[in-house]
Design an enzyme around this catalytic site. Sequence first.
Site, PDB file in Angstrom:
ATOM      1  N   LYS A 226      75.363  18.425   6.909  1.00 12.23           N
ATOM      2  CA  LYS A 226      74.383  17.453   7.416  1.00 12.23           C
ATOM      3  C   LYS A 226      73.951  17.785   8.845  1.00 12.23           C
ATOM      4  O   LYS A 226      74.573  18.571   9.548  1.00 12.23           O
ATOM      5  CB  LYS A 226      74.939  16.039   7.294  1.00 12.23           C
ATOM      6  N   ARG A 260      82.118  14.881  -0.550  1.00 18.89           N
ATOM      7  CA  ARG A 260      80.935  15.415  -1.235  1.00 18.89           C
ATOM      8  C   ARG A 260      80.528  16.701  -0.528  1.00 18.89           C
ATOM      9  O   ARG A 260      80.071  16.661   0.615  1.00 18.89           O
ATOM     10  CB  ARG A 260      79.817  14.377  -1.215  1.00 18.89           C
TER      11      ARG A 260
END
Length: 290
Positions: A226, A260
Amino acid sequence: MRLRHPVRTLGRRRFDFDRQVAVMAIVNRTPDSFFDQGATFALDRAVDAALAAAEAGADWVDIGGAKFAPGPEIPAAEELDRVLPVVEAVSARSDVVISVDTFRAEVAAACIAAGAHVVNDTTGLSDPELAGVVAASGASLVITHSLAAPRTPYPHPHYDDIAAEVRAYLELRVERAVAAGVGQDRLFIDPGHDLNKNTVQSLELTRRMAEITAIGLPTLAAVSNKDFIGETLGVPKSERLEGSIVAATACVMLGARVVRMHDVRAAVASMRMLEGILGFRDPVLAVHNV
């Protein structure tokens, strides 16, 4: 961190989240996903990627047909055309846990009927019908913190106390899901790193993860590659693996139990090592200095 319902059955797999960390792989059947940029948009590539992730040790595969980030609306029929055949194919060929990354009740219902075990809603029940669909099935539900309407911008997010506000939001959404008939033993929570949060806010949320996991439901840390990692390290998407592993590890040390991740092999090895350090699992081989 004390879990209310640590033992879960998802499809044909059983988890004890008091002593286990599940690795969730990511398969985006989108032409514009933020990391893979459409590498698994073709149906055969999406199915192959999901099965390869399971073969590499992923416990769980998350299949999405519309990214969270702002952009043109993806009609429900088009989203379903993208994800449903992947769910069907993977369910027929693997016992890996399958989640569908959607906020739409109609997409969730069709995918559950096709073999999905979990609905991963990154919009915190923005569709008021979604919890009822999950309740009527045997599926589980991931409730994620985010503030914007699906596919819309949310510039300059502000929080007076990010961990407290994220926790309050998640607790309220959990109450809504339970009121709709979803048992707490079928709920997961996700604080939503980077979702309507800037880098400084996502970093603070990470170091205060224990305040989120204290809710007592298994917590998903969706940190892989991210922007808060890229901006912290000053690196492009292709160079965020190490930062992703460290962020996931920090979250697990503070109570998260599902991570994840894009790089399945690296994530599985890292989480299995972490389970060993935490005393959750025995070594595969223990002969050194015996």
